[in-house]
Design a protein around this motif. Structure first.
Motif, short mmCIF file in Angstrom:
data_model
loop_
_atom_site.label_atom_id
_atom_site.label_comp_id
_atom_site.label_asym_id
_atom_site.label_seq_id
_atom_site.Cartn_x
_atom_site.Cartn_y
_atom_site.Cartn_z
N GLU A 164 0.92 -1.34 0.00
CA GLU A 164 -0.13 0.02 0.04
C GLU A 164 1.08 1.30 0.11
O GLU A 164 0.82 2.22 -0.66
CB GLU A 164 -0.77 0.03 1.19
CG GLU A 164 -1.81 1.24 1.37
CD GLU A 164 -2.83 1.15 2.69
OE1 GLU A 164 -2.90 2.13 3.05
OE2 GLU A 164 -2.91 -0.03 3.01
N CYS A 165 1.89 1.24 0.78
CA CYS A 165 2.82 2.49 0.88
C CYS A 165 3.59 2.51 -0.42
O CYS A 165 3.83 3.84 -0.97
CB CYS A 165 3.64 2.24 2.09
SG CYS A 165 2.78 2.41 3.60
N TYR A 166 3.70 1.46 -1.25
CA TYR A 166 4.37 1.78 -2.45
C TYR A 166 3.72 2.05 -3.29
O TYR A 166 4.12 3.04 -4.17
CB TYR A 166 4.91 0.00 -3.02
CG TYR A 166 5.43 -0.03 -4.39
CD1 TYR A 166 6.96 0.45 -4.28
CD2 TYR A 166 4.79 -0.04 -5.22
CE1 TYR A 166 7.35 0.56 -5.67
CE2 TYR A 166 5.33 -0.29 -6.70
CZ TYR A 166 6.55 0.28 -6.72
OH TYR A 166 7.26 0.15 -8.24
N ALA A 167 2.44 1.88 -3.53
CA ALA A 167 1.47 2.66 -4.24
C ALA A 167 1.08 4.01 -4.28
O ALA A 167 1.15 4.88 -5.05
CB ALA A 167 0.00 1.75 -4.33
N ASP A 168 1.34 4.51 -2.96
CA ASP A 168 1.31 5.84 -2.67
C ASP A 168 2.37 6.68 -2.80
O ASP A 168 2.33 7.69 -3.34
CB ASP A 168 1.08 5.82 -1.00
CG ASP A 168 -0.23 5.60 -0.35
OD1 ASP A 168 -1.13 5.55 -1.25
OD2 ASP A 168 -0.51 5.26 0.73
N ALA A 169 3.39 5.75 -2.85
CA ALA A 169 4.96 6.49 -3.19
C ALA A 169 5.07 6.67 -4.53
O ALA A 169 5.42 7.48 -5.09
CB ALA A 169 6.03 5.69 -2.49
N VAL A 170 4.59 5.66 -5.49
CA VAL A 170 4.62 5.74 -6.85
C VAL A 170 3.76 6.75 -7.46
O VAL A 170 4.10 7.76 -8.09
CB VAL A 170 3.85 4.54 -7.52
CG1 VAL A 170 3.66 4.69 -9.06
CG2 VAL A 170 4.97 3.43 -7.54
N GLU A 171 2.46 7.10 -6.89
CA GLU A 171 1.57 8.08 -7.12
C GLU A 171 2.38 9.50 -6.88
O GLU A 171 2.30 10.34 -7.76
CB GLU A 171 0.42 7.87 -6.25
CG GLU A 171 -0.55 9.18 -6.84
CD GLU A 171 -1.83 8.90 -5.71
OE1 GLU A 171 -2.75 10.01 -5.96
OE2 GLU A 171 -1.86 8.24 -4.97
N GLN A 172 3.13 9.59 -5.65
CA GLN A 172 3.66 10.80 -5.57
C GLN A 172 4.96 11.06 -6.37
O GLN A 172 5.28 12.26 -6.58
CB GLN A 172 4.20 10.83 -4.09
CG GLN A 172 4.72 12.21 -3.56
CD GLN A 172 4.46 12.19 -1.82
OE1 GLN A 172 3.86 11.54 -1.11
NE2 GLN A 172 5.23 13.26 -1.40
N ALA A 173 5.58 9.90 -6.41
CA ALA A 173 6.70 9.99 -7.32
C ALA A 173 6.45 10.59 -8.87
O ALA A 173 7.23 11.40 -9.29
CB ALA A 173 7.64 8.73 -7.26
N SER A 174 5.50 10.14 -9.24
CA SER A 174 4.98 10.50 -10.43
C SER A 174 4.52 12.06 -10.56
O SER A 174 5.22 12.84 -11.29
CB SER A 174 3.50 9.44 -10.87
OG SER A 174 3.07 10.26 -12.12
#
Length: 160
Positions: free
Chosen positions: A112-122
């Motif tokens: 879940e944290c990975y998905a949030d981090a990907v969204e923010q990284a984008s």
């Protein structure tokens, strides 16, 4: 029926939080259990656990965010990214030292944290979400390992 004492205990909680804490601690020390604001004390203790989990998640997202930026924008690597990763790793290690039971929670929320981090990284990099692998590419061990610094591999394929 609510007694005046119960109203006074709740009023103190609502009007002077620090005084409520000091009063509650003192009552616990002298074993004056009948005059403790149990309802708010229980709520505060429950909130402490939620707060620890939220803090862990927040630190985990920041580490993964900067690892992704580190890996997928190697030409923009900065000391601030590295410093942030180091600091957040330290915070999580300290949290796990203080509360070892959170280690299993870390494993649970990694995806879940990975998905949030990907969204923010984008959002922060301008790179498309599709630039980053859909599945979490870091293990919990790697995320916390002070020696782990992912390298960009231009010909690596992104798994779906």
């Amino acid at each position: 029926m609510t007694t005046k004492l119960e109203v006074d205990r709740h009023k103190l909680y609502d009007t002077d939080y620090l005084r409520w804490i000091e009063t509650t601690v003192e009552k616990l020390r002298v074993c004056d259990y009948s005059n403790i604001d149990w309802e708010n004390l229980i709520a505060e203790i429950e909130d402490m656990g939620r707060s620890e989990r939220r803090s862990l998640e927040s630190n985990l997202v920041v580490i993964i965010l900067h690892l992704l930026k580190w890996q997928f924008q190697p030409d923009r690597r900065s000391g601030s990214w590295k410093g942030s990763i180091i600091e957040r790793r330290r915070r999580i290690r300290q949290t796990l030292k203080d509360s070892p039971s959170l280690k299993s929670y870390l494993e649970e929320v990694l995806v879940e944290c990975y998905a949030d981090a990907v969204e923010q990284a984008s959002a922060e990099t301008g790179l498309s979400v599709e630039t980053f692998p859909q599945s979490c590419i870091y293990s919990a061990v790697e995320v916390l390992d002070s020696e782990f610094w992912p390298e960009f591999l231009p010909d690596e394929t992104i798994e779906e």
